[in-house]
Enzyme design. Structure first.
Site, PDB file in Angstrom:
ATOM      1  N   ASN A  11       0.876  -1.177   0.000  1.00 30.82           N
ATOM      2  CA  ASN A  11       0.000   0.000   0.000  1.00 30.82           C
ATOM      3  C   ASN A  11       0.908   1.220   0.000  1.00 30.82           C
ATOM      4  OD1 ASN A  11      -1.801   2.041   0.547  1.00 30.82           O
ATOM      5  ND2 ASN A  11      -2.388   1.293   2.580  1.00 30.82           N
ATOM      6  N   LYS A  13       0.211   4.288  -0.260  1.00 27.65           N
ATOM      7  CA  LYS A  13      -0.401   5.475   0.364  1.00 27.65           C
ATOM      8  C   LYS A  13      -0.120   6.731  -0.480  1.00 27.65           C
ATOM      9  CE  LYS A  13      -0.126   3.068   4.724  1.00 27.65           C
ATOM     10  NZ  LYS A  13      -0.032   3.099   6.168  1.00 27.65           N
ATOM     11  N   HIS A  98      -9.566   0.911   5.248  1.00 29.04           N
ATOM     12  CA  HIS A  98      -8.240   1.149   5.824  1.00 29.04           C
ATOM     13  C   HIS A  98      -8.347   2.106   7.005  1.00 29.04           C
ATOM     14  CE1 HIS A  98      -4.119   2.360   6.385  1.00 29.04           C
ATOM     15  NE2 HIS A  98      -3.792   1.228   5.801  1.00 29.04           N
ATOM     16  N   GLU A 100      -6.640   4.500   8.005  1.00 29.40           N
ATOM     17  CA  GLU A 100      -6.476   5.944   7.733  1.00 29.40           C
ATOM     18  C   GLU A 100      -7.750   6.529   7.138  1.00 29.40           C
ATOM     19  OE1 GLU A 100      -2.865   5.273   5.605  1.00 29.40           O
ATOM     20  OE2 GLU A 100      -1.983   4.639   7.512  1.00 29.40           O
ATOM     21  N   GLU A 171      -5.383  -5.212  10.668  1.00 28.43           N
ATOM     22  CA  GLU A 171      -4.364  -4.190  10.884  1.00 28.43           C
ATOM     23  C   GLU A 171      -4.655  -3.450  12.189  1.00 28.43           C
ATOM     24  OE1 GLU A 171      -2.437  -2.934   6.996  1.00 28.43           O
ATOM     25  OE2 GLU A 171      -4.307  -1.839   7.047  1.00 28.43           O
ATOM     26  N   GLY A 177       2.402   1.981  10.783  1.00 27.87           N
ATOM     27  CA  GLY A 177       3.344   3.081  10.608  1.00 27.87           C
ATOM     28  C   GLY A 177       4.054   3.496  11.882  1.00 27.87           C
ATOM     29  N   SER A 217       3.321  -2.440  10.391  1.00 31.88           N
ATOM     30  CA  SER A 217       4.777  -2.533  10.601  1.00 31.88           C
ATOM     31  C   SER A 217       5.343  -3.913  10.291  1.00 31.88           C
ATOM     32  CB  SER A 217       5.146  -2.098  12.036  1.00 31.88           C
ATOM     33  OG  SER A 217       4.779  -0.749  12.237  1.00 31.88           O
TER      34      SER A 217
HETATM   35  P1  PGA Z   1       2.782   0.005   7.710  1.00 31.00           P
HETATM   36  O1  PGA Z   1       1.353   0.235   7.047  1.00 31.00           O
HETATM   37  O2  PGA Z   1       3.343  -1.269   7.115  1.00 31.00           O
HETATM   38  O3  PGA Z   1       3.595   1.223   7.339  1.00 31.00           O
HETATM   39  O4  PGA Z   1       2.575  -0.121   9.184  1.00 31.00           O
HETATM   40  C1  PGA Z   1       0.472  -0.842   6.841  1.00 31.00           C
HETATM   41  C2  PGA Z   1      -0.831  -0.354   6.249  1.00 31.00           C
HETATM   42  O5  PGA Z   1      -1.263   0.754   6.561  1.00 31.00           O
HETATM   43  O6  PGA Z   1      -1.459  -1.064   5.447  1.00 31.00           O
END
Ligand code: PGA
Length: 260
Positions: A11, A13, A98, A100, A171, A177, A217
């Protein structure tokens, strides 16, 4: 890993810029080639970069995913990009729910449900993302939150469609992140319970065939241990998907747990 073929998706982003996305696309082909026989690999560039990167990603054997898509085909929805449009641009799956989008863009359960159904109804795959916030985890509500997000997004979905095109990504919001990662045991426990909810919504057979990715992560250092868990069938990768070698190491770890 059993019968489920691993699925690892990057992803991207709101990263990288045009030149960076092209460079990442170019680097991914050779880095991933050795593993594509045993792992499904996807990449989700921004909508803007789907036309510039999509054809090369597909040529390299990757699936192209959209990070988001609005239900419907056309209409007065300023700034939005429809499911039909991302399909036309070569997307074969869409991310929905997601964290976010839920917690930064304030998408409701109802909108996540609409988007999930719209993507699947259009014949696309859908990676439905679910997961708890830190305060929900600390209050012991992880399984309750996951159940609610699954039931709310998937109620009324045709079982055959779920079996064919649905992926779930667990997640935990606190792990996205942040560099913090769920322990393999905690992640496995959550995944097993998610599969039980899917069995209740559909059937055990369908639940056993739906891939559940872990996200939050995931990186080369922790991927193998997470992916070795029986109910972890791949990963949804943010930060580590922006470097071809790191992403390839995660895909290699997924290939390593496929039963011969
Ligand atoms: P990340 O993001 O690997 O940077 O933690 C995962 C995601 O948001 O799908």
């Amino acid at each position: 890993m059993g019968v489920r073929r691993p699925f690892v998706a990057g992803n991207w982003k709101m990263n990288p810029d045009y030149a960076g996305a092209k460079a990442l696309t170019e680097a991914l082909g050779p880095a991933l080639a050795p593993y594509l026989g045993s792992v499904d690999v996807g990449a989700c560039p921004t909508h803007l970069h789907m036309p510039s990167c999509g054809p090369d990603l597909r040529k390299a054997g990757l699936l192209v995913g959209a990070q988001d898509a609005y239900p419907g085909t056309t209409g007065a929805f300023t700034g939005e990009v429809s499911v039909a449009m991302v399909k036309e641009c070569g997307a074969s799956f869409v991310l929905t729910g997601h964290s976010e989008r839920r917690h930064v863009l304030m998408e409701t359960d109802a909108l996540v449900r609409e988007k999930t159904h719209a993507a699947l109804d259009a014949g696309l795959g859908c990676v439905l993302c679910i997961g708890e916030k830190i305060e929900q985890r600390e209050a012991g509500k992880t399984d309750e939150v996951n159940r609610h997000q699954l039931e709310s997004a998937l109620a009324g979905l045709d079982e055959a469609v779920a079996k064919e095109r649905l992926t779930v990504a667990y997640e935990p919001v606190w792990a996205i992140g942040t560099g913090k990662v769920a322990s393999p045991q905690d992640a496995q426990d959550a995944h097993q319970k998610i599969r039980a909810v899917l069995a209740g919504l559909f059937s055990q057979e369908t639940a056993d065939s739906i891939r559940i990715q872990y996200g939050g992560s995931m990186k080369p250092e922790n991927a193998a241990e997470l992916l070795a868990q029986p109910d972890i069938d791949g990963g949804l990768i943010g930060g580590a998907a922006l470097k071809a070698d790191a992403f390839a190491s995660i895909v290699e770890a997924a290939a390593g747990v496929v039963s011969p």
